[in-house]
Structure formats: C-alpha cells, structure tokens
Design an enzyme around this catalytic site. Structure first.
Site, PDB file in Angstrom:
ATOM      1  N   CYS A  73     -10.396   3.758  -7.026  1.00 36.89           N
ATOM      2  CA  CYS A  73     -10.349   4.239  -5.647  1.00 36.89           C
ATOM      3  C   CYS A  73     -11.623   5.012  -5.380  1.00 36.89           C
ATOM      4  O   CYS A  73     -12.031   5.842  -6.199  1.00 36.89           O
ATOM      5  CB  CYS A  73      -9.124   5.125  -5.445  1.00 36.89           C
ATOM      6  SG  CYS A  73      -8.963   5.771  -3.771  1.00 36.89           S
ATOM      7  N   HIS A  77      -2.663  -1.093  -1.652  1.00 37.60           N
ATOM      8  CA  HIS A  77      -3.351   0.147  -2.018  1.00 37.60           C
ATOM      9  C   HIS A  77      -3.617   0.998  -0.776  1.00 37.60           C
ATOM     10  O   HIS A  77      -3.361   2.212  -0.777  1.00 37.60           O
ATOM     11  CB  HIS A  77      -4.673  -0.199  -2.727  1.00 37.60           C
ATOM     12  CG  HIS A  77      -5.464   0.974  -3.171  1.00 37.60           C
ATOM     13  ND1 HIS A  77      -5.496   1.401  -4.471  1.00 37.60           N
ATOM     14  CD2 HIS A  77      -6.271   1.832  -2.474  1.00 37.60           C
ATOM     15  CE1 HIS A  77      -6.288   2.470  -4.568  1.00 37.60           C
ATOM     16  NE2 HIS A  77      -6.771   2.745  -3.364  1.00 37.60           N
ATOM     17  N   GLU A  78      -4.086   0.358   0.295  1.00 32.85           N
ATOM     18  CA  GLU A  78      -4.426   1.110   1.509  1.00 32.85           C
ATOM     19  C   GLU A  78      -3.176   1.600   2.249  1.00 32.85           C
ATOM     20  O   GLU A  78      -3.177   2.706   2.803  1.00 32.85           O
ATOM     21  CB  GLU A  78      -5.325   0.285   2.426  1.00 32.85           C
ATOM     22  CG  GLU A  78      -6.598  -0.236   1.779  1.00 32.85           C
ATOM     23  CD  GLU A  78      -7.353   0.761   0.908  1.00 32.85           C
ATOM     24  OE1 GLU A  78      -7.281   1.985   1.157  1.00 32.85           O
ATOM     25  OE2 GLU A  78      -8.032   0.321  -0.039  1.00 32.85           O
ATOM     26  N   HIS A 136      -2.134   4.698   0.682  1.00 33.77           N
ATOM     27  CA  HIS A 136      -2.922   5.829   1.208  1.00 33.77           C
ATOM     28  C   HIS A 136      -2.311   6.348   2.503  1.00 33.77           C
ATOM     29  O   HIS A 136      -2.157   7.564   2.697  1.00 33.77           O
ATOM     30  CB  HIS A 136      -4.372   5.407   1.485  1.00 33.77           C
ATOM     31  CG  HIS A 136      -5.306   5.634   0.350  1.00 33.77           C
ATOM     32  ND1 HIS A 136      -5.612   6.889  -0.123  1.00 33.77           N
ATOM     33  CD2 HIS A 136      -6.001   4.754  -0.411  1.00 33.77           C
ATOM     34  CE1 HIS A 136      -6.476   6.774  -1.111  1.00 33.77           C
ATOM     35  NE2 HIS A 136      -6.724   5.483  -1.322  1.00 33.77           N
TER      36      HIS A 136
END
Length: 139
Positions: free
Chosen positions: A88, A129-130, A133
C-alpha cells in the site's frame, strides 16, 4: 492536482463519508495523484490523499490500462476466496489479505448515475483493497 500521500493510520482507519455531487474535484485530484504514482501504485482511495470520501480510482487493465473512478462503491457479491500479499502506498511493506477472484460492485459514475459491474482477477483485487480503505480497513 497531485496531493501528498496520507500515512496517518488513525486517519486511514476512519470510515469515509458518502461522496456527493461537488466531490468531483477530489476525484480528479485522486486521479492526478494516482497517475503521478503509477509506477508504484495501481489504485487509490480518496482517504489516501486526505479526503474522507468514498471515492476510488484504479488502473483498469481490462480497459487498456485507463484509470477508472468509482463513487460510493459497495461490493455486493464475491466468489473464489484466496490469500495474497499486498502493498500500500500509504504503508511500508506488504501484508497478507483475503481476496476474491470475482466481485460484483454497485457504484456511481462521475455523473452520479447508478452502475453495477463484475470484475475478476487483479482488477477485482485492486477494487477490494480500495473499498477496504473506504471502510477504514487497512491491511
């Protein structure tokens, strides 16, 4: 406008707020920052540039490597769990993560029109993954 990368874990752990019309400038800043870091990054969420909104941008290899933007993405379906290691831009090193080979996503486009799409492979991994976030989850 390219923005600095947020590295504060306390900020990154805060769930992001819904994006709304008027957040297009933040989305463009996200795209500009991803483009500037493209040699070492394939996706970003708005909180990575200090904006607590549910906006993601990612390099979509299925569309010739162009950058795609999603507002308010929600993963609505998954299939094919696997473990991987991810890095990341906001953190140092790599960490283990559980991902899915195929995902379905509800989101809004740049005009805030509702969209639904299916993604597979590496693009699906980037989106997961985003979205993590956006939910305040860091690997």
């Amino acid at each position: 406008m390219q923005r600095p990368i947020m590295t504060s874990r306390s900020f990154l752990r805060m769930p992001s707020e819904e994006a709304a019309p008027g957040d297009e400038i933040a989305a463009q800043d996200l795209v500009d920052t991803l483009e500037a870091n493209r040699s070492r990054c394939v996706g970003m969420a708005a909180n990575m540039i200090g904006v607590g909104k549910r906006i993601i941008a990612f390099v979509d290899e299925d569309f010739g490597g162009r950058i795609t933007v999603m507002f308010n993405p929600v993963i609505t379906g998954t299939d094919g769990a696997y473990e991987t290691e991810e890095g990341c831009l906001s953190l140092t090193g790599e960490r283990r993560a559980m991902r899915y080979r195929r995902i379905e996503v509800d989101y809004q486009d740049r005009r805030f029109r509702a969209r639904h799409a299916t993604f597979t492979g590496f693009t699906a991994e980037i989106i997961q993954h985003e979205v993590d976030h956006c939910n305040g989850i860091i690997i």
